[in-house]
Design a protein around this motif. Sequence first.
Motif, PDB file in Angstrom:
ATOM      1  N   ALA A  49      -6.874  42.854  14.441  1.00 13.62           N
ATOM      2  CA  ALA A  49      -7.384  41.979  13.380  1.00 13.62           C
ATOM      3  C   ALA A  49      -8.832  42.376  13.118  1.00 13.62           C
ATOM      4  O   ALA A  49      -9.554  42.766  14.052  1.00 13.62           O
ATOM      5  N   PHE A  50      -9.250  42.254  11.843  1.00  9.07           N
ATOM      6  CA  PHE A  50     -10.502  42.913  11.474  1.00  9.07           C
ATOM      7  C   PHE A  50     -11.391  42.049  10.578  1.00  9.07           C
ATOM      8  O   PHE A  50     -10.907  41.308   9.731  1.00  9.07           O
ATOM      9  N   ILE A  82      -4.894  52.977   0.375  1.00 11.71           N
ATOM     10  CA  ILE A  82      -5.212  51.640  -0.115  1.00 11.71           C
ATOM     11  C   ILE A  82      -6.686  51.385   0.205  1.00 11.71           C
ATOM     12  O   ILE A  82      -7.178  51.750   1.275  1.00 11.71           O
ATOM     13  N   SER A  83      -7.401  50.801  -0.742  1.00 14.23           N
ATOM     14  CA  SER A  83      -8.816  50.490  -0.539  1.00 14.23           C
ATOM     15  C   SER A  83      -9.118  49.171  -1.229  1.00 14.23           C
ATOM     16  O   SER A  83      -8.710  48.955  -2.367  1.00 14.23           O
ATOM     17  N   PHE A  84      -9.835  48.293  -0.531  1.00 13.49           N
ATOM     18  CA  PHE A  84     -10.048  46.945  -1.062  1.00 13.49           C
ATOM     19  C   PHE A  84     -11.312  46.333  -0.484  1.00 13.49           C
ATOM     20  O   PHE A  84     -11.794  46.717   0.578  1.00 13.49           O
ATOM     21  N   TYR A  85     -11.841  45.365  -1.231  1.00 15.01           N
ATOM     22  CA  TYR A  85     -12.926  44.503  -0.760  1.00 15.01           C
ATOM     23  C   TYR A  85     -12.432  43.075  -0.850  1.00 15.01           C
ATOM     24  O   TYR A  85     -11.885  42.651  -1.875  1.00 15.01           O
ATOM     25  N   HIS A  86     -12.653  42.303   0.229  1.00  9.00           N
ATOM     26  CA  HIS A  86     -12.152  40.921   0.259  1.00  9.00           C
ATOM     27  C   HIS A  86     -13.225  39.972   0.765  1.00  9.00           C
ATOM     28  O   HIS A  86     -13.904  40.238   1.757  1.00  9.00           O
ATOM     29  N   LYS A  87     -13.405  38.897   0.013  1.00  9.32           N
ATOM     30  CA  LYS A  87     -14.155  37.751   0.513  1.00  9.32           C
ATOM     31  C   LYS A  87     -13.473  36.509  -0.034  1.00  9.32           C
ATOM     32  O   LYS A  87     -12.477  36.603  -0.762  1.00  9.32           O
ATOM     33  N   ALA A  94     -15.426  35.423   7.544  1.00 11.73           N
ATOM     34  CA  ALA A  94     -15.471  35.273   9.001  1.00 11.73           C
ATOM     35  C   ALA A  94     -14.065  35.319   9.592  1.00 11.73           C
ATOM     36  O   ALA A  94     -13.871  35.762  10.727  1.00 11.73           O
ATOM     37  N   ASP A  95     -13.074  34.845   8.818  1.00 10.79           N
ATOM     38  CA  ASP A  95     -11.681  34.901   9.273  1.00 10.79           C
ATOM     39  C   ASP A  95     -11.206  36.341   9.276  1.00 10.79           C
ATOM     40  O   ASP A  95     -11.369  37.070   8.292  1.00 10.79           O
ATOM     41  N   SER A  96     -10.601  36.765  10.361  1.00 16.30           N
ATOM     42  CA  SER A  96     -10.121  38.139  10.446  1.00 16.30           C
ATOM     43  C   SER A  96      -8.809  38.292   9.683  1.00 16.30           C
ATOM     44  O   SER A  96      -8.073  37.327   9.458  1.00 16.30           O
ATOM     45  N   ILE A  97      -8.533  39.526   9.292  1.00 17.04           N
ATOM     46  CA  ILE A  97      -7.298  39.819   8.589  1.00 17.04           C
ATOM     47  C   ILE A  97      -6.470  40.814   9.401  1.00 17.04           C
ATOM     48  O   ILE A  97      -6.995  41.563  10.224  1.00 17.04           O
ATOM     49  N   GLN A  98      -5.178  40.788   9.164  1.00 18.38           N
ATOM     50  CA  GLN A  98      -4.260  41.731   9.794  1.00 18.38           C
ATOM     51  C   GLN A  98      -3.546  42.543   8.726  1.00 18.38           C
ATOM     52  O   GLN A  98      -3.294  42.057   7.616  1.00 18.38           O
TER      53      GLN A  98
END
Length: 257
Positions: A66-67, A112-117, A47-51
């Motif tokens: 922010a996404f 760059i490609s990533f998955y984040h949780k 839920a927290d956005s990233i920059q």
Amino acid sequence: MKNKIVKALFSLMAILFLGSCANDELVPYYQEQKPGKLVIRGYNARADSIQIAVNGKVVKIGNKNAFVKNIVKDYDFVIYENQPKNVVITNKRSKEILHSYHITGGKSIDTISFYHKKDLWVDKVLSTKPGVLTKSGNTGFKFIFPTLNKYSNSGYKGNLDGIIRKLDGQRVGIAKNIGKEQFSSFVEFPASLPPIIKMELVKQGTTESYIAGKQVFVVILMTQDKSRLIVLDEKKADNGQFSGIDATLNLVDFFDF
């Protein structure tokens, strides 16, 4: 007398100019420039956005800086004298650095490609494609295990094999060489009902569990005619102890390969 003074001034200016030119040979007036592009493909499940910042400049997509969820951006920039770029990804609220990349200036296009949780980062997602099924009616898998030993603390540092069986115990395949940063070999087999399989995780090339004295099984759903990229994720109980492995995250659901 006046002419002599003027000639002397011109001579002095010429000497200074020549000296300046000699120094300028060491530092060129114009740096070499060429266009560069950073292809960004990510998914933020928190839920927290990233920059995302490139050399300190925050990347925008439209009006957003922010996404959450899907992140798709082709970021254009100028490469000066092949100088590298620093890419830093942070939690916007806490300012925590989640991941960083050092992009060399030698290539005109980088990805760059990533998955984040929460507590999970899968990097270089697009560097591995789903396996290609060879027969209609089959199901297929590749596995990666970025949180290996996070809670189990098994002490085993190598890669794993996954011995896959139906619920009746019939062995249908082995996913070999499952790593923290690399996907396993591709394994495929006929899909069947019920659509549930169990995979036992063992030390590579053996039938020995990676956790001493404890058999470790992962429950996985299979889908006919689908090839999946499954992320294995160690989980913990309320007391902080290892409680099992989740295998529900399929990267094919979030990225276009």
